[in-house]
Design a protein around this motif. Structure first.
Motif, PDB file in Angstrom:
ATOM      1  N   GLN B   8       1.047  -1.154   0.313  1.00 33.51           N
ATOM      2  CA  GLN B   8      -0.058  -0.419  -0.183  1.00 33.51           C
ATOM      3  C   GLN B   8       0.549   0.952   0.193  1.00 33.51           C
ATOM      4  N   PHE B   9       2.058   0.971   0.108  1.00 32.20           N
ATOM      5  CA  PHE B   9       2.812   2.289  -0.163  1.00 32.20           C
ATOM      6  C   PHE B   9       2.908   2.902  -1.706  1.00 32.20           C
ATOM      7  N   ASP B  10       2.991   4.534  -1.248  1.00 30.10           N
ATOM      8  CA  ASP B  10       3.045   5.191  -2.255  1.00 30.10           C
ATOM      9  C   ASP B  10       4.650   5.265  -2.339  1.00 30.10           C
ATOM     10  N   TYR B  11       5.297   6.341  -3.648  1.00 28.64           N
ATOM     11  CA  TYR B  11       6.784   5.872  -3.834  1.00 28.64           C
ATOM     12  C   TYR B  11       6.855   6.290  -2.771  1.00 28.64           C
ATOM     13  N   SER B  12       6.868   7.534  -2.558  1.00 23.23           N
ATOM     14  CA  SER B  12       7.561   9.236  -1.287  1.00 23.23           C
ATOM     15  C   SER B  12       7.873   7.762   0.242  1.00 23.23           C
ATOM     16  N   GLN B  13       6.407   6.986   0.529  1.00 20.35           N
ATOM     17  CA  GLN B  13       6.543   6.278   1.231  1.00 20.35           C
ATOM     18  C   GLN B  13       7.555   4.981   1.257  1.00 20.35           C
ATOM     19  N   SER B  14       7.316   4.583   0.178  1.00 22.49           N
ATOM     20  CA  SER B  14       8.370   3.720   0.081  1.00 22.49           C
ATOM     21  C   SER B  14      10.095   4.030  -0.119  1.00 22.49           C
ATOM     22  N   ILE B  15      10.306   5.429  -0.069  1.00 24.73           N
ATOM     23  CA  ILE B  15      11.376   5.888   0.079  1.00 24.73           C
ATOM     24  C   ILE B  15      12.044   6.209   1.080  1.00 24.73           C
ATOM     25  N   ALA B  16      10.970   7.067   2.139  1.00 24.55           N
ATOM     26  CA  ALA B  16      10.955   7.632   3.265  1.00 24.55           C
ATOM     27  C   ALA B  16      11.548   6.065   4.268  1.00 24.55           C
ATOM     28  N   PHE B  17      10.896   4.895   4.023  1.00 22.21           N
ATOM     29  CA  PHE B  17      10.840   3.591   4.843  1.00 22.21           C
ATOM     30  C   PHE B  17      12.160   3.032   4.358  1.00 22.21           C
ATOM     31  N   ALA B  18      12.864   3.080   2.914  1.00 18.46           N
ATOM     32  CA  ALA B  18      13.975   2.640   2.987  1.00 18.46           C
ATOM     33  C   ALA B  18      15.024   3.497   3.327  1.00 18.46           C
ATOM     34  N   ARG B  19      15.313   4.697   3.698  1.00 13.48           N
ATOM     35  CA  ARG B  19      15.409   5.927   3.784  1.00 13.48           C
ATOM     36  C   ARG B  19      15.806   5.298   5.579  1.00 13.48           C
ATOM     37  N   GLY B  20      15.121   5.569   6.101  1.00 11.93           N
ATOM     38  CA  GLY B  20      14.501   4.633   7.399  1.00 11.93           C
ATOM     39  C   GLY B  20      15.710   4.010   7.868  1.00 11.93           C
ATOM     40  N   LEU B  21      15.652   2.806   7.083  1.00 13.28           N
ATOM     41  CA  LEU B  21      16.896   1.405   7.130  1.00 13.28           C
ATOM     42  C   LEU B  21      17.625   1.734   7.309  1.00 13.28           C
ATOM     43  N   VAL B  22      17.866   2.352   5.768  1.00 13.91           N
ATOM     44  CA  VAL B  22      19.651   2.841   6.172  1.00 13.91           C
ATOM     45  C   VAL B  22      19.929   3.559   7.075  1.00 13.91           C
ATOM     46  N   ASP B  23      19.652   4.248   7.335  1.00 12.26           N
ATOM     47  CA  ASP B  23      20.386   5.330   8.754  1.00 12.26           C
ATOM     48  C   ASP B  23      19.776   5.044  10.205  1.00 12.26           C
ATOM     49  N   ASP B  24      19.112   3.654   9.882  1.00  9.34           N
ATOM     50  CA  ASP B  24      18.894   3.245  11.548  1.00  9.34           C
ATOM     51  C   ASP B  24      20.097   2.187  11.766  1.00  9.34           C
ATOM     52  N   LEU B  25      21.098   3.059  12.590  1.00  8.81           N
ATOM     53  CA  LEU B  25      22.080   2.348  12.892  1.00  8.81           C
ATOM     54  C   LEU B  25      22.102   0.877  13.993  1.00  8.81           C
ATOM     55  N   ASN B  26      20.979   1.065  14.407  1.00  5.46           N
ATOM     56  CA  ASN B  26      20.580   0.465  15.529  1.00  5.46           C
ATOM     57  C   ASN B  26      19.849  -1.083  15.261  1.00  5.46           C
ATOM     58  N   PHE B  27      20.074  -0.982  13.689  1.00  4.88           N
ATOM     59  CA  PHE B  27      19.209  -2.278  12.949  1.00  4.88           C
ATOM     60  C   PHE B  27      17.636  -2.746  13.522  1.00  4.88           C
ATOM     61  N   SER B  28      16.899  -1.568  13.734  1.00  6.90           N
ATOM     62  CA  SER B  28      15.833  -1.861  14.811  1.00  6.90           C
ATOM     63  C   SER B  28      15.154  -3.005  13.830  1.00  6.90           C
ATOM     64  N   TYR B  29      14.987  -3.004  12.162  1.00  5.06           N
ATOM     65  CA  TYR B  29      14.682  -3.384  11.919  1.00  5.06           C
ATOM     66  C   TYR B  29      15.067  -4.671  12.517  1.00  5.06           C
ATOM     67  N   VAL B  30      16.072  -5.289  11.614  1.00  5.14           N
ATOM     68  CA  VAL B  30      16.981  -6.506  12.628  1.00  5.14           C
ATOM     69  C   VAL B  30      15.849  -7.063  14.325  1.00  5.14           C
ATOM     70  N   SER B  31      16.307  -6.281  14.605  1.00  2.00           N
ATOM     71  CA  SER B  31      15.273  -6.657  16.327  1.00  2.00           C
ATOM     72  C   SER B  31      14.236  -7.053  16.427  1.00  2.00           C
TER      73      SER B  31
END
Lengths: 425, 394
Positions: B8-31
């Motif tokens: 359901q993501f639009d383009y901006s949401q996809s990019i924002a999500f990706a940026r969030g993952l890349v910026d997140d040095l705590n790897f909360s996705y992994v947690s």
């Protein structure tokens, strides 16, 4: 006995001169030339095919010692090679671009085959990929040597190397040399290598004596190691080491220190183990800093890049391909960091070293990456003073005498300060 | 995962999500992944390529570790590496020592260079209770020689992972994983093709973020994200600008800072292809996912269908011609050789790649960077001049 000491040195000079003379005459003799590397070298196999080896690393270091490397490196950088990459590679490529004049002033022949023994150094692969561009007619044989990542030689890795030798290297040698592989001839050379290896180990192990009769770093690369790489598998190599061992034994008996460019080291003050290659552009100046302080190297890792025999490995005629595989995988930089630390610990304890020094080489990530961790680990394990200096192999821009001297002065002070504490304890 | 439905993501949401993952040095996705899969393990891997299918089939999450760029001050990492060693290992070690990688159960170091190789030893010493593996890839591509060796390496890896996760890797699971990664490469190829045709609709930075995030996410999540993005990107409205089209090469391990990628595009160069996340597209073709011997399928794929990078033996130097072919295929105007400082594989390839470009009459220029570079002025000038030169004179 001075004459006796000179015997091995004279013999070394003669052997090298004859080797380069032979290389300069390949057009007349028709002998084929294999360019290859010191770590994981297959000297016995090269000689079993009556070919002549050329070691580009050795040419580079010779160029460094002869003050030629600056120009060669500049030439290579002008051809597009980055300042950041290995200076051995750039020096070799620069030398080739300027006519491939070898250490004796004679032109080196182009390779008939590039034997890329990819052992313990990734750059070797890139180096010969580059040389292949310059020598498109040369055959190239890749021998990929798996790293000892698990701290031991895996069975699958031995089989992999044997298969490469059997199916890749030997057929290409046959093609280039025009000769069939002669297993008996190789076996004979393997036995001669084993004899030389016994003698070499005795020479290195003489450093357990006080004073040490050898310098296992500067002397190690100057007169102990070179003959071993270039002539292993020959009668003359065995004779050389027999001669050298006699001289060393004489020095042990007379409690003489090692020979330096300024004579015998008379007052051994510091016994050191060193990790990393030496600097070649200022070799004598670099060595002098140590022997003037009465420092002698009783163990070094650079002299083990061409093979480790201290732990019992010998080339064997029983299963020569397996033996060559084990030899290649056992070379120093093909071992993982914990193994390297263990070996250094053995050197430090066996040879009663007072300190441990890292000469970190800008050009050589194979050695350098991880050295700081190794140093800390040894310091913790052995409570031994450690020192750290930085130079380069053959790029004179990275040799700063005052920086090195300052650091070493501090290191020697630290060693001095430790001495009474140790004896009091 | 309990992330919002990517579809359901639009383009901006996809990019924002990706940026969030890349910026997140705590790897909360992994947690979060670990919470959702409590018995499963996470394996970090260094660039460039590892057979992620095997990790996935073992029920684990493979996560690419591509350094931390300029987002972390290097305090302790510098004590591990001399000044003349590339930058990526410093930030990876910094992350390890700062505890950012605490959720990781193991690390794989592929055989790409001496630094990554020796880093496996540093991790062995610094991280003694975790699984550390240096994975040797064959440089011999004969099925009976390099193939046999590679199979023995993969089987050893599988044994280790099964012990670590206490679960088996069977044929069916491995085939399912192969299939998922085939799908992933297909989706990435669609995105690459779309972007090469319409570079103005998706900036190079956005394209980079999506792929970099893909090396952190599970393949299932990444596939969902790509599917939605492939739809949403078509709706992006942007005018095509008068820029040249360039291929950027040399950055397959240490990553350029986002500012550098942006600088190249802002200077008048659409990046129509790059090797920033080279491992994602390591296989040129699908790996068969319906065989009774999926390990063999992976071995054959590596031997026959993998790309030639600077980390792979290439005595005939086909890479130069392949790069030229790519430039022609993408209708690119030139090549930018953009390699990290002190990167032996990239920098030792560069001279003959440059010569190959000269042979093919393809314009090129080169520079070096490090992952935490903060000044882009010189590069902007160089890229701008390059673009002007081509636009005005070609």
């Amino acid at each position: 006995m001075d004459v006796q000491k000179e015997n091995s040195m004279v013999k070394q000079k003669q052997m090298l001169a004859e080797h380069f003379m032979e290389l300069s005459q390949v057009r007349e003799t028709g002998k084929k030339v294999a360019y290859t590397f010191v770590p994981g070298n297959l000297t016995e196999l090269i000689y079993a095919f009556d070919m002549l080896p050329v070691y580009p690393e050795i040419n580079s270091l010779q160029s460094g010692m002869r003050q030629k490397s600056r120009d060669y490196i500049r030439e290579a950088e002008e051809a597009g090679y980055s300042e950041d990459v290995c200076s051995y590679v750039k020096c070799d490529i620069g030398m080739m671009l300027q006519g491939n004049i070898g250490p004796t002033g004679q032109q080196l022949p182009p390779p008939d085959i590039l034997l890329l023994s990819y052992t313990g150094c990734f750059v070797f692969m890139k180096w010969f990929e580059n040389l292949k561009q310059f020598y498109p007619d040369a055959e190239i044989a890749m021998l990929h040597i798996p790293y000892q990542e698990s701290g031991k030689i895996e069975a699958g890795a031995i089989e992999y190397v044997k298969q490469q030798l059997r199916n890749e290297v030997i057929p290409k040698f046959e093609k280039v040399s025009g000769k069939k592989f002669d297993a008996d001839k190789l076996a004979e050379k393997m036995d001669l290598s084993a004899s030389a290896e016994d003698l070499l180990v005795e020479v290195f192990d003489s450093a357990r004596h006080k004073p040490s009769p050898i310098d296992a770093y500067f002397g190690g690369v100057y007169y102990i190691g070179p003959i071993f790489t270039a002539f292993r598998g020959s009668e003359s190599c065995v004779e050389y080491y027999r001669e050298l061992l006699n001289e060393v034994n004489y020095r042990v008996e007379k409690k003489l220190g090692p020979i330096t460019p300024d004579g015998i080291l008379e007052n051994e003050r510091f016994r050191l183990v060193v990790e990393g290659p030496p600097n070649w552009t200022h070799f004598r100046n670099f060595w002098q800093i140590f022997y003037e302080m009465g420092a002698v190297f009783v163990g070094s890792t650079y002299t083990r890049v061409g093979g480790i025999y201290d732990e019992g490995f010998r080339h064997s005629s029983q299963d020569p391909l397996r033996s060559m595989a084990e030899y290649c995988m056992g070379c120093y930089t093909n071992r993982n960091l914990p193994q390297r630390i263990d070996l250094l610990e053995t050197f430090i304890t066996r040879y009663h070293a007072d300190g441990f020094l890292v000469n970190s080489i800008k050009s050589c990530n194979s050695f350098s990456a991880g050295q700081l961790v190794m140093m800390r680990e040894l310091e913790e394990r052995l409570e031994i003073p450690v020192g750290f200096i930085e130079t380069d192999l053959v790029d004179p821009r990275y040799y700063s005498y005052s920086n090195i001297k300052n650091r070493l002065d501090s290191f020697f002070q630290m060693l001095d300060q430790r001495r009474p504490v140790k004896s009091a304890g | 995962m309990d992330y919002p439905a990517f579809k359901q993501f639009d383009y901006s949401q996809s990019i924002a999500f990706a940026r969030g993952l890349v910026d997140d040095l705590n790897f909360s996705y992994v947690s979060r992944w670990k919470k959702a899969n409590p018995s499963a393990r996470v394996i970090g891997f260094l660039p460039i390529y590892i057979p992620r299918e095997i990790i996935h089939a073992a029920g684990m999450l493979p996560v690419g570790l591509f350094g931390a760029g300029d987002r972390i001050p290097v305090v302790r990492g510098d004590a591990f590496f001399q000044s003349y060693i590339c930058h990526l290992p410093r930030t990876v070690v910094e992350l390890l020592l700062n505890g950012n990688l605490d959720e990781f159960d193991g690390f794989i170091f592929p055989s790409i260079c001496d630094v990554i190789r020796n880093m496996s030893g540093i991790f062995m010493l610094q991280s003694k209770n975790r699984y550390i593996r240096y994975l040797d890839f064959p440089q011999n591509f004969d099925e009976q020689i390099g193939g046999v060796f590679y199979r023995s390496e993969l089987e050893r890896l599988m044994e280790d992972l099964q012990k670590l996760n206490n679960s088996g890797i069977d044929t069916q699971r491995l085939n399912i994983s192969i299939d998922l990664y085939n799908k992933n490469r297909k989706l990435l190829k669609h995105l690459q093709d779309f972007r090469a045709a319409h570079p103005h609709k998706m900036s190079a930075v956005d394209y980079y973020l999506i792929r970099r995030a893909g090396n952190i996410m599970s393949v299932e999540d990444f596939n969902d994200l790509l599917e939605s993005l492939l739809e949403s990107v078509k709706n992006v409205e942007a005018d095509e600008e008068d820029k040249i089209r360039v291929v950027v090469t040399g950055s397959f391990c240490e990553q350029p800072p986002l500012g550098l990628i942006k600088t190249i595009e802002n200077a008048g160069c659409y990046i129509v292809d790059d090797d920033f996340q080279l491992g994602l597209g390591w296989m040129k073709k699908d790996t068969p996912s319906d065989t009774s011997d999926p390990v063999n399928a992976l071995v054959q794929a590596y031997l026959q269908d993998s790309i030639r990078s600077s980390a792979v033996y290439d005595s005939e130097n086909e890479k130069g011609d392949q790069l030229a072919e790519k430039v022609k295929h993408l209708n690119a105007d030139g090549v930018i050789f953009c390699a990290p400082s002190f990167c032996d594989p990239a920098l030792l390839d560069r001279p003959h790649l440059e010569r190959a470009m000269d042979r093919h009459h393809i314009r090129h220029f080169s520079f070096q960077y490090h992952e935490n570079l903060g000044q882009f002025h010189v590069i902007k000038e160089q890229a701008g001049t390059f673009a002007d030169m081509i636009k005005l004179w070609e």
